[in-house]
Design a protein around this motif. Structure first.
Motif, PDB file in Angstrom:
ATOM      1  N   VAL A   1      12.663  -3.101  -5.588  1.00  0.00           N
ATOM      2  CA  VAL A   1      11.356  -2.834  -6.171  1.00  0.00           C
ATOM      3  C   VAL A   1      10.906  -3.979  -7.066  1.00  0.00           C
ATOM      4  O   VAL A   1       9.735  -4.398  -7.025  1.00  0.00           O
ATOM      5  CB  VAL A   1      11.377  -1.497  -6.946  1.00  0.00           C
ATOM      6  N   GLN A   2      11.796  -4.519  -7.845  1.00  0.00           N
ATOM      7  CA  GLN A   2      11.434  -5.630  -8.727  1.00  0.00           C
ATOM      8  C   GLN A   2      11.085  -6.888  -7.931  1.00  0.00           C
ATOM      9  O   GLN A   2      10.202  -7.648  -8.330  1.00  0.00           O
ATOM     10  CB  GLN A   2      12.574  -5.918  -9.697  1.00  0.00           C
ATOM     11  N   THR A   3      11.752  -7.099  -6.816  1.00  0.00           N
ATOM     12  CA  THR A   3      11.491  -8.291  -6.002  1.00  0.00           C
ATOM     13  C   THR A   3      10.138  -8.215  -5.301  1.00  0.00           C
ATOM     14  O   THR A   3       9.388  -9.194  -5.274  1.00  0.00           O
ATOM     15  CB  THR A   3      12.601  -8.468  -4.957  1.00  0.00           C
ATOM     16  N   HIS A   4       9.812  -7.058  -4.757  1.00  0.00           N
ATOM     17  CA  HIS A   4       8.618  -6.944  -3.915  1.00  0.00           C
ATOM     18  C   HIS A   4       7.422  -6.319  -4.631  1.00  0.00           C
ATOM     19  O   HIS A   4       6.302  -6.396  -4.122  1.00  0.00           O
ATOM     20  CB  HIS A   4       8.953  -6.137  -2.660  1.00  0.00           C
ATOM     21  N   ALA A   5       7.634  -5.699  -5.782  1.00  0.00           N
ATOM     22  CA  ALA A   5       6.553  -5.140  -6.604  1.00  0.00           C
ATOM     23  C   ALA A   5       5.572  -4.298  -5.784  1.00  0.00           C
ATOM     24  O   ALA A   5       4.361  -4.575  -5.763  1.00  0.00           O
ATOM     25  CB  ALA A   5       5.814  -6.260  -7.326  1.00  0.00           C
ATOM     26  N   PRO A   6       6.035  -3.248  -5.115  1.00  0.00           N
ATOM     27  CA  PRO A   6       5.107  -2.398  -4.349  1.00  0.00           C
ATOM     28  C   PRO A   6       4.153  -1.650  -5.267  1.00  0.00           C
ATOM     29  O   PRO A   6       4.464  -1.366  -6.423  1.00  0.00           O
ATOM     30  CB  PRO A   6       6.055  -1.430  -3.625  1.00  0.00           C
ATOM     31  N   GLU A   7       2.991  -1.327  -4.747  1.00  0.00           N
ATOM     32  CA  GLU A   7       2.007  -0.562  -5.515  1.00  0.00           C
ATOM     33  C   GLU A   7       2.292   0.938  -5.466  1.00  0.00           C
ATOM     34  O   GLU A   7       1.882   1.676  -6.369  1.00  0.00           O
ATOM     35  CB  GLU A   7       0.605  -0.848  -4.988  1.00  0.00           C
TER      36      GLU A   7
ATOM     37  N   MET B   1      15.463  11.541   8.834  1.00  0.00           N
ATOM     38  CA  MET B   1      14.697  11.794  10.046  1.00  0.00           C
ATOM     39  C   MET B   1      13.204  11.698   9.790  1.00  0.00           C
ATOM     40  O   MET B   1      12.446  11.211  10.642  1.00  0.00           O
ATOM     41  CB  MET B   1      15.059  13.165  10.617  1.00  0.00           C
ATOM     42  N   CYS B   2      12.761  12.163   8.626  1.00  0.00           N
ATOM     43  CA  CYS B   2      11.344  12.046   8.294  1.00  0.00           C
ATOM     44  C   CYS B   2      10.918  10.589   8.224  1.00  0.00           C
ATOM     45  O   CYS B   2       9.867  10.198   8.753  1.00  0.00           O
ATOM     46  CB  CYS B   2      11.064  12.739   6.955  1.00  0.00           C
ATOM     47  N   LEU B   3      11.734   9.779   7.571  1.00  0.00           N
ATOM     48  CA  LEU B   3      11.404   8.366   7.416  1.00  0.00           C
ATOM     49  C   LEU B   3      11.424   7.648   8.763  1.00  0.00           C
ATOM     50  O   LEU B   3      10.514   6.871   9.087  1.00  0.00           O
ATOM     51  CB  LEU B   3      12.407   7.713   6.452  1.00  0.00           C
ATOM     52  N   VAL B   4      12.456   7.915   9.565  1.00  0.00           N
ATOM     53  CA  VAL B   4      12.567   7.274  10.883  1.00  0.00           C
ATOM     54  C   VAL B   4      11.425   7.720  11.795  1.00  0.00           C
ATOM     55  O   VAL B   4      10.855   6.909  12.532  1.00  0.00           O
ATOM     56  CB  VAL B   4      13.939   7.585  11.514  1.00  0.00           C
ATOM     57  N   GLN B   5      11.082   9.000  11.726  1.00  0.00           N
ATOM     58  CA  GLN B   5       9.993   9.485  12.575  1.00  0.00           C
ATOM     59  C   GLN B   5       8.654   8.880  12.173  1.00  0.00           C
ATOM     60  O   GLN B   5       7.823   8.554  13.036  1.00  0.00           O
ATOM     61  CB  GLN B   5       9.909  11.011  12.504  1.00  0.00           C
ATOM     62  N   PHE B   6       8.447   8.710  10.866  1.00  0.00           N
ATOM     63  CA  PHE B   6       7.218   8.050  10.425  1.00  0.00           C
ATOM     64  C   PHE B   6       7.150   6.631  10.966  1.00  0.00           C
ATOM     65  O   PHE B   6       6.112   6.196  11.486  1.00  0.00           O
ATOM     66  CB  PHE B   6       7.144   8.016   8.899  1.00  0.00           C
TER      67      PHE B   6
ATOM     68  N   LEU C   1      -0.132  -2.285   9.501  1.00  0.00           N
ATOM     69  CA  LEU C   1       0.947  -3.255   9.685  1.00  0.00           C
ATOM     70  C   LEU C   1       0.486  -4.689   9.431  1.00  0.00           C
ATOM     71  O   LEU C   1       1.267  -5.531   8.987  1.00  0.00           O
ATOM     72  CB  LEU C   1       1.520  -3.131  11.099  1.00  0.00           C
ATOM     73  N   ALA C   2      -0.778  -4.946   9.688  1.00  0.00           N
ATOM     74  CA  ALA C   2      -1.299  -6.301   9.513  1.00  0.00           C
ATOM     75  C   ALA C   2      -1.616  -6.624   8.058  1.00  0.00           C
ATOM     76  O   ALA C   2      -1.578  -7.791   7.653  1.00  0.00           O
ATOM     77  CB  ALA C   2      -2.539  -6.499  10.376  1.00  0.00           C
ATOM     78  N   HIS C   3      -1.898  -5.607   7.247  1.00  0.00           N
ATOM     79  CA  HIS C   3      -2.404  -5.859   5.895  1.00  0.00           C
ATOM     80  C   HIS C   3      -1.549  -5.279   4.780  1.00  0.00           C
ATOM     81  O   HIS C   3      -1.906  -5.415   3.609  1.00  0.00           O
ATOM     82  CB  HIS C   3      -3.840  -5.314   5.766  1.00  0.00           C
ATOM     83  N   ARG C   4      -0.440  -4.647   5.122  1.00  0.00           N
ATOM     84  CA  ARG C   4       0.429  -4.071   4.107  1.00  0.00           C
ATOM     85  C   ARG C   4       1.879  -4.458   4.382  1.00  0.00           C
ATOM     86  O   ARG C   4       2.298  -4.552   5.533  1.00  0.00           O
ATOM     87  CB  ARG C   4       0.316  -2.541   4.075  1.00  0.00           C
ATOM     88  N   LYS C   5       2.620  -4.641   3.306  1.00  0.00           N
ATOM     89  CA  LYS C   5       4.065  -4.810   3.424  1.00  0.00           C
ATOM     90  C   LYS C   5       4.705  -3.445   3.217  1.00  0.00           C
ATOM     91  O   LYS C   5       4.521  -2.813   2.180  1.00  0.00           O
ATOM     92  CB  LYS C   5       4.601  -5.790   2.389  1.00  0.00           C
ATOM     93  N   LEU C   6       5.456  -2.990   4.203  1.00  0.00           N
ATOM     94  CA  LEU C   6       6.110  -1.686   4.137  1.00  0.00           C
ATOM     95  C   LEU C   6       7.624  -1.891   4.060  1.00  0.00           C
ATOM     96  O   LEU C   6       8.200  -2.614   4.873  1.00  0.00           O
ATOM     97  CB  LEU C   6       5.769  -0.853   5.370  1.00  0.00           C
TER      98      LEU C   6
END
Length: 210
Positions: free
Chosen positions: A130-136, A13-18, A37-42
């Protein structure tokens, strides 16, 4: 990620609400949400432990299901029980099985780490993402306690550079600014060590703040 532990549905619910708040704000022309949303991949993984979640729904449809682990058969022969399964937050590759305090070797234990690092499809799926998208930055949500846990969790003596510790402390301070949660490594915040943990792996293996 959310719902790594199946009995913590509040994390979903926390994730969906965010996500709902973010999209609603962007749709209304909010500058911060639009820029994000325009400058980050979430990337969102709202149900990281679907089999455990389904078990709780089946056996306790009105709520209160206490199965924590995934759907692996590890303790009973038939039928499967709440004691079966692997604790997915002990199944990641960094310091897997470091000791029997931060994880356990018994298949009936709530903290059973599994037969080997990434033995479970759920932890492998998170690893591959995580390995595919390499988030910071990687955030693994849990629903127990009012804490923000930072790496490393496996040992209070675990070395971490001063710069990285400061970065994690700053992120923790931001995350807890309004809710006033405690911030620290697992043994400081949650009160016990954890090995084979998702956040430790995200930071140690992938270099992501977690």
């Amino acid at each position: 990620t959310a719902l790594v532990h199946a009995r913590e549905p509040a994390t979903v619910m926390c994730l969906v609400q965010f996500l709902r708040s973010l999209l609603s704000s962007a749709a209304a022309g909010g500058a911060e949400a639009t820029h994000l949303l325009a400058h980050r991949k979430l990337l969102f993984v709202p149900v990281a432990n679907p089999d455990g979640y389904a078990w709780n729904e089946l056996h306790r449809p009105h709520g209160g299901g206490m199965k924590r682990k995934n759907g692996a058969r590890s303790c009973t022969r038939s039928p499967d029980s709440a004691d079966d399964g692997v604790d997915l937050n002990r199944n990641f590759g960094h310091k897997f099985g470091y000791d029997d305090v931060g994880s356990e070797a018994s298949g009936c234990s709530e903290m059973w780490r599994g037969e080997g690092a990434f033995s479970e499809p759920e932890s492998r799926a998170i690893r591959d993402l995580v390995q595919t998208h390499a988030p910071e930055v990687v955030l693994h949500w849990h629903g127990w306690g009012n804490d923000v846990a930072l790496p490393f969790s496996y040992d209070w003596r675990a070395p971490i550079s001063a710069a990285d510790l400061e970065t994690h402390q700053e992120l923790g301070a931001e995350a807890s600014a309004r809710n006033h949660y405690g911030v620290g490594r697992a043994w400081e915040s949650v009160g016990y060590p954890v090995n084979g943990e998702a956040g430790d792996w995200s930071y140690a293996a992938q270099g992501a703040a977690s």
